[in-house]
Design an enzyme around this catalytic site. Structure first.
Site, PDB file in Angstrom:
ATOM      1  N   HIS A  97       0.838  -1.198   0.000  1.00  0.00           N
ATOM      2  CA  HIS A  97       0.000   0.000   0.000  1.00  0.00           C
ATOM      3  C   HIS A  97       0.870   1.244   0.000  1.00  0.00           C
ATOM      4  O   HIS A  97       1.937   1.255   0.607  1.00  0.00           O
ATOM      5  CB  HIS A  97      -0.897   0.041   1.249  1.00  0.00           C
ATOM      6  N   GLU A 115      -1.936  -0.612   8.129  1.00  0.00           N
ATOM      7  CA  GLU A 115      -2.872  -1.596   8.650  1.00  0.00           C
ATOM      8  C   GLU A 115      -2.165  -2.475   9.669  1.00  0.00           C
ATOM      9  O   GLU A 115      -0.934  -2.478   9.747  1.00  0.00           O
ATOM     10  CB  GLU A 115      -3.442  -2.464   7.517  1.00  0.00           C
ATOM     11  N   HIS A 172       3.426  -7.451   1.629  1.00  0.00           N
ATOM     12  CA  HIS A 172       2.732  -8.333   2.571  1.00  0.00           C
ATOM     13  C   HIS A 172       1.675  -9.170   1.879  1.00  0.00           C
ATOM     14  O   HIS A 172       1.205  -8.814   0.797  1.00  0.00           O
ATOM     15  CB  HIS A 172       2.094  -7.521   3.700  1.00  0.00           C
ATOM     16  N   ARG A 192      -1.100  -4.595  -6.380  1.00  0.00           N
ATOM     17  CA  ARG A 192      -0.849  -6.037  -6.425  1.00  0.00           C
ATOM     18  C   ARG A 192       0.465  -6.282  -7.163  1.00  0.00           C
ATOM     19  O   ARG A 192       0.626  -5.912  -8.316  1.00  0.00           O
ATOM     20  CB  ARG A 192      -2.016  -6.731  -7.134  1.00  0.00           C
TER      21      ARG A 192
HETATM   22 ZN    ZN Z   1      -2.932  -4.900   2.923  1.00  0.00          ZN
END
Ligand code: ZN
Length: 310
Positions: A97, A115, A172, A192
């Site tokens: 991200h 996150e 991740h 991605r």
């Molecule tokens: Zn994520």
């Protein structure tokens, strides 16, 4: 304000999703490929509604816009956090991200995403991906160009109760056999990087290699959150992480005690057991907000909650 605000979750079907949320939490999920439960969310792609009470049926985004006093008059256009449960029956793609600055510039002013994951449950030999092994951007680019994925990504064994903070720029992936509670900035911007060469409806899903390379931090550095536990009669409060966007804690009750609200408002998810908050019954699978001014409250029962605040 002394009314607890409960929410109806929004469910998302995913190619990698499963059906554990029905068995584990009693949710009325839409199918056996339910990957995500957006439990407390005001995001346009999944806006939760209030269940019961004064604001019954109102979306969280509307409540945020029209009744900011409920949230301690915190400024900001969007409700800042999003709480999800993720049921990964198969591996999720390897992703990264952006931070607020990059997302703001390249994604029409969207927020970036920090996150964190609390492992609710996992298979005996479950793993996750956090980090990579490239020493520099140059090495990262060549490992990606040459498809050296096994060498690039850092796969780690995990156990129930583990916790990970995922900063922007961190490679991740959640792997199969994990049930996770995620607390994150309210953002849906994901790049991605690699999807294991899988096909969806006969086609590979879109990758975002250039943007991923832009935002991946090199070299990777693990975040040490340093879990701190405060025990008291009737329970304990463990601080999992304190960062610029949120504080996340694990609250365990085995008896009765008083607690004081921290931050402008409190988000809570019951992940185990049942009990009462100021005499209001709560149970595993409930997600709610204690509004601003809730103050001191009594917790009673045998239960575990993940709580967060700004
Ligand atoms: Zn994520």
């Amino acid at each position: 304000m002394k009314d607890i605000i409960f929410f109806n979750p929004v469910f998302k079907q995913m190619i990698w999703g499963g059906n554990r949320m029905r068995a584990e939490y009693g949710y009325d999920i839409p199918g056996d490929d339910t990957g995500e439960c957006w439990a407390v969310s005001a995001h346009a792609k999944g806006d939760c509604t209030v269940r019961g009470g004064e604001f019954d049926g109102m979306t969280l985004s509307k409540l945020w816009k029209e009744r900011r006093d409920v949230f301690g008059n915190v400024p900001g256009e969007e409700f800042p956090l999003l709480i999800k449960i993720i049921d990964a029956k198969a591996d999720l793609s390897i992703q990264v991200h952006p931070d607020d600055a990059y997302a703001g510039e390249h994604e029409n002013g969207a927020l970036g995403k920090t996150e964190c994951w609390y492992i609710l449950d996992c298979d005996k030999d479950a793993q996750i991906v956090v980090g990579h092994n490239a020493a520099s951007k140059e090495e990262l680019k060549s490992m990606i160009a040459e498809g050296r994925w096994e060498e690039l990504i850092r796969v780690r064994p995990i156990q129930k109760g583990d916790f990970f903070q995922i900063e922007p720029g961190t490679v991740h992936a959640i792997k199969k056999g994990n049930l996770i509670l995620e607390t994150q900035q309210s953002s849906d911007i994901t790049y991605r990087l690699y999807d294991y060469g899988r096909l969806q409806n006969g086609k590979p899903r879109e990758l975002h290699i250039e943007k991923s390379i832009d935002v991946i931090r090199c070299p990777h550095e693990d975040v040490q959150t340093g879990r701190i536990t405060k025990a008291f009669v009737g329970g304990e409060l463990e601080t999992l992480v304190v960062c610029q966007f949120y504080t996340v804690q694990k609250l365990t009750a085995d008896g009765r005690f008083m607690l004081s609200q921290e931050g402008p408002f409190t988000i809570a998810s019951v992940i185990e057991g049942e009990g009462w908050i100021d005499g209001v019954s709560v149970k595993k699978g409930d997600h709610f907000i204690l509004p601003a001014g809730f103050g001191s409250f009594e917790v009673e029962g045998k239960m575990t909650m993940i709580v967060s605040h700004l």
